[in-house]
Design a protein around this motif. Structure first.
Motif, mmCIF file in Angstrom:
data_model
loop_
_atom_site.group_PDB
_atom_site.id
_atom_site.type_symbol
_atom_site.label_atom_id
_atom_site.label_comp_id
_atom_site.label_asym_id
_atom_site.label_seq_id
_atom_site.Cartn_x
_atom_site.Cartn_y
_atom_site.Cartn_z
ATOM 1 N N PHE A 149 -56.532 25.505 41.581
ATOM 2 C CA PHE A 149 -57.341 26.432 42.383
ATOM 3 C C PHE A 149 -56.610 26.739 43.692
ATOM 4 O O PHE A 149 -56.970 26.212 44.741
ATOM 5 N N PRO A 150 -55.588 27.590 43.653
ATOM 6 C CA PRO A 150 -54.771 27.842 44.846
ATOM 7 C C PRO A 150 -55.537 28.418 46.034
ATOM 8 O O PRO A 150 -55.097 28.267 47.185
ATOM 9 N N ASP A 151 -56.669 29.077 45.790
ATOM 10 C CA ASP A 151 -57.459 29.661 46.875
ATOM 11 C C ASP A 151 -58.690 28.821 47.206
ATOM 12 O O ASP A 151 -59.596 29.278 47.911
ATOM 13 N N MET A 152 -58.711 27.587 46.726
ATOM 14 C CA MET A 152 -59.854 26.704 46.962
ATOM 15 C C MET A 152 -60.030 26.390 48.442
ATOM 16 O O MET A 152 -59.077 26.181 49.177
ATOM 17 N N SER A 153 -61.307 26.332 48.844
ATOM 18 C CA SER A 153 -61.653 25.886 50.180
ATOM 19 C C SER A 153 -62.690 24.780 50.052
ATOM 20 O O SER A 153 -63.604 24.873 49.229
ATOM 21 N N ILE A 154 -62.524 23.722 50.833
ATOM 22 C CA ILE A 154 -63.442 22.581 50.824
ATOM 23 C C ILE A 154 -64.146 22.518 52.174
ATOM 24 O O ILE A 154 -63.495 22.344 53.209
ATOM 25 N N ASP A 155 -65.450 22.672 52.149
ATOM 26 C CA ASP A 155 -66.242 22.633 53.384
ATOM 27 C C ASP A 155 -67.121 21.389 53.368
ATOM 28 O O ASP A 155 -68.082 21.310 52.599
ATOM 29 N N ILE A 156 -66.785 20.409 54.189
ATOM 30 C CA ILE A 156 -67.559 19.162 54.247
ATOM 31 C C ILE A 156 -68.874 19.422 54.975
ATOM 32 O O ILE A 156 -68.885 19.883 56.127
ATOM 33 N N THR A 157 -69.987 19.120 54.298
ATOM 34 C CA THR A 157 -71.303 19.418 54.858
ATOM 35 C C THR A 157 -71.998 18.204 55.454
ATOM 36 O O THR A 157 -72.828 18.342 56.352
ATOM 37 N N SER A 158 -71.693 17.008 54.963
ATOM 38 C CA SER A 158 -72.290 15.806 55.547
ATOM 39 C C SER A 158 -71.494 14.575 55.160
ATOM 40 O O SER A 158 -70.842 14.538 54.108
ATOM 41 N N ILE A 159 -71.565 13.558 56.023
ATOM 42 C CA ILE A 159 -70.913 12.269 55.789
ATOM 43 C C ILE A 159 -71.941 11.184 56.087
ATOM 44 O O ILE A 159 -72.568 11.184 57.150
ATOM 45 N N MET A 168 -70.596 14.875 62.843
ATOM 46 C CA MET A 168 -69.200 15.295 62.769
ATOM 47 C C MET A 168 -68.799 15.899 64.105
ATOM 48 O O MET A 168 -69.548 16.693 64.690
ATOM 49 N N THR A 169 -67.630 15.536 64.604
ATOM 50 C CA THR A 169 -67.182 15.959 65.925
ATOM 51 C C THR A 169 -66.393 17.263 65.901
ATOM 52 O O THR A 169 -66.093 17.830 66.952
ATOM 53 N N ALA A 170 -66.019 17.732 64.708
ATOM 54 C CA ALA A 170 -65.266 18.977 64.560
ATOM 55 C C ALA A 170 -65.448 19.485 63.133
ATOM 56 O O ALA A 170 -66.038 18.809 62.287
ATOM 57 N N LYS A 171 -64.941 20.680 62.881
ATOM 58 C CA LYS A 171 -64.992 21.239 61.523
ATOM 59 C C LYS A 171 -63.733 20.826 60.768
ATOM 60 O O LYS A 171 -62.659 20.659 61.361
ATOM 61 N N ASN A 172 -63.868 20.668 59.470
ATOM 62 C CA ASN A 172 -62.692 20.339 58.669
ATOM 63 C C ASN A 172 -61.994 21.611 58.190
ATOM 64 O O ASN A 172 -62.604 22.675 58.093
ATOM 65 N N TYR A 173 -60.726 21.491 57.919
ATOM 66 C CA TYR A 173 -59.972 22.579 57.298
ATOM 67 C C TYR A 173 -59.472 22.096 55.939
ATOM 68 O O TYR A 173 -59.493 20.900 55.633
ATOM 69 N N THR A 174 -59.024 23.025 55.109
ATOM 70 C CA THR A 174 -58.459 22.693 53.798
ATOM 71 C C THR A 174 -56.966 22.971 53.835
ATOM 72 O O THR A 174 -56.531 23.979 54.392
ATOM 73 N N SER A 175 -56.173 22.066 53.266
ATOM 74 C CA SER A 175 -54.721 22.265 53.230
ATOM 75 C C SER A 175 -54.119 21.413 52.129
ATOM 76 O O SER A 175 -54.800 20.616 51.489
ATOM 77 N N SER A 176 -52.821 21.599 51.923
ATOM 78 C CA SER A 176 -52.084 20.786 50.952
ATOM 79 C C SER A 176 -50.785 20.337 51.584
ATOM 80 O O SER A 176 -49.923 21.161 51.892
ATOM 81 N N ASP A 177 -50.658 19.036 51.783
ATOM 82 C CA ASP A 177 -49.452 18.510 52.415
ATOM 83 C C ASP A 177 -48.262 18.452 51.460
ATOM 84 O O ASP A 177 -47.118 18.429 51.897
ATOM 85 N N ASP A 178 -48.542 18.395 50.160
ATOM 86 C CA ASP A 178 -47.451 18.203 49.207
ATOM 87 C C ASP A 178 -47.309 19.348 48.212
ATOM 88 O O ASP A 178 -46.511 19.266 47.287
ATOM 89 N N GLY A 179 -48.101 20.426 48.381
ATOM 90 C CA GLY A 179 -48.007 21.555 47.460
ATOM 91 C C GLY A 179 -48.642 21.297 46.119
ATOM 92 O O GLY A 179 -48.530 22.114 45.202
ATOM 93 N N LYS A 180 -49.343 20.172 45.975
ATOM 94 C CA LYS A 180 -49.955 19.831 44.690
ATOM 95 C C LYS A 180 -51.432 19.517 44.837
ATOM 96 O O LYS A 180 -52.278 20.145 44.221
ATOM 97 N N VAL A 230 -69.618 11.429 50.944
ATOM 98 C CA VAL A 230 -69.265 12.718 51.543
ATOM 99 C C VAL A 230 -69.740 13.847 50.634
ATOM 100 O O VAL A 230 -69.413 13.875 49.442
ATOM 101 N N ASN A 231 -70.516 14.747 51.202
ATOM 102 C CA ASN A 231 -70.972 15.934 50.478
ATOM 103 C C ASN A 231 -70.155 17.133 50.943
ATOM 104 O O ASN A 231 -69.887 17.285 52.147
ATOM 105 N N PHE A 232 -69.780 17.995 50.016
ATOM 106 C CA PHE A 232 -68.967 19.153 50.379
ATOM 107 C C PHE A 232 -69.214 20.319 49.431
ATOM 108 O O PHE A 232 -69.728 20.150 48.321
ATOM 109 N N THR A 233 -68.864 21.500 49.903
ATOM 110 C CA THR A 233 -69.019 22.724 49.120
ATOM 111 C C THR A 233 -67.646 23.308 48.830
ATOM 112 O O THR A 233 -66.811 23.429 49.734
ATOM 113 N N VAL A 234 -67.422 23.662 47.584
ATOM 114 C CA VAL A 234 -66.163 24.270 47.159
ATOM 115 C C VAL A 234 -66.371 25.768 46.958
ATOM 116 O O VAL A 234 -67.380 26.201 46.387
#
Length: 269
Positions: A149-159, A168-180, A230-234
């Motif tokens: 899912f190259p265009d996937m976004s993960i939005d963390i909604t609760s912990i 939560m003290t900030a918003k999360n971002y989605t990324s890939s450190d290793d390209g996989k 952790v709950n999140f929305t994709v």
């Protein structure tokens, strides 16, 4: 793995005065942005053997191994001792909450340090006591997410820590450190700035956007913990969980129909 623990637990109930020391699996996997920290694991607690009495065999929880497309809660305590990276050698592998990402929708991942398997690995006693302390790293991680899912976004909604939702003290971002893998950092102190591929459901996040950070929690909330959820929305996968479910049902129905047809043909012959 289970057979070994079963044999050890049964043996401990039949020999008086014997004592076994459980050695936790010291598996560590550093985030792609740094080398693994090397901290000596705390000494395991020696479990005193009770008087020889008939005891039921210990039933350990399932060791959960993550596969391609699975989302996990990668979790590491303060000492880099109690961890989960999706492997069956991790202390937090037992009954880990792992979800297969099948499309856009809501998901939940979790870890539990209070399982019989985890406690046995650490203390040598399935009913022993041990509470992890602190946090070194945490993230929602999707195996092969960048490829699937190259265009996937993960939005963390609760912990939630031990069942209590934390702020939560900030918003999360989605990324890939290793390209996989695809990752949403919760606590990653190895990253100082937003990576170039940092994005959310609306697109690329500017490097100077202060609303987003690699650490989105107050580490004090993890002073001691047993369960973390952790709950999140994709979004951005191009399909929904419901679509995937419908496709699976159709495939099963088609397979069943083919089996029935083959059976009828066999009878006719």
């Amino acid at each position: 793995m289970k057979f070994t623990k079963f044999a050890a637990a049964l043996l401990a109930c039949t020999f008086v005065g014997a004592a076994f020391v459980g050695c936790g699996s010291d598996s560590s996997e550093a985030p792609a942005t740094t080398e693994a920290a090397t901290t000596q694991a705390p000494a395991a607690t020696v479990a005193a053997t009770p008087a020889a009495t008939a005891a039921a065999p210990v039933e350990f929880e399932k060791a959960v191994v993550a596969e391609s497309g699975d989302a996990i809660l990668a979790m590491v305590d303060e000492q880099w001792y109690v961890q989960y990276w999706g492997k069956d050698t991790d202390l937090l592998t037992y009954d880990a909450g792992v979800e297969k990402i099948t499309g856009d929708g809501d998901y939940t991942v979790s870890v539990n340090a209070g399982t019989k398997g985890c406690l046995y690995d650490i203390t040598g006693d399935a009913n022993g006591e041990y509470t992890p302390a602190g946090i070194s790293f945490a993230a929602v991680k999707v195996f092969d997410g960048t490829t699937l899912f190259p265009d996937m976004s993960i939005d963390i909604t609760s912990i939630k820590v031990d069942g209590k939702e934390i702020t939560m003290t900030a918003k999360n971002y989605t990324s890939s450190d290793d390209g996989k893998e695809m990752r949403a950092n919760i606590c990653n102190t190895f990253v100082n700035n937003l990576p170039e591929d940092a994005h959310n459901a609306d697109g690329v996040i500017a490097a100077d956007n202060k609303d987003y950070a690699p650490v989105i929690i107050d580490t004090k909330d993890f002073k001691s913990w047993t369960t973390v959820e952790v709950n999140f929305t994709v979004s951005g996968t191009g399909k929904t969980k419901e679509d995937a479910g419908t496709a699976d049902d159709s495939s099963k129905a088609e397979d069943a129909s083919k089996a029935d047809t083959a059976a009828d043909s066999s009878k006719a012959e």
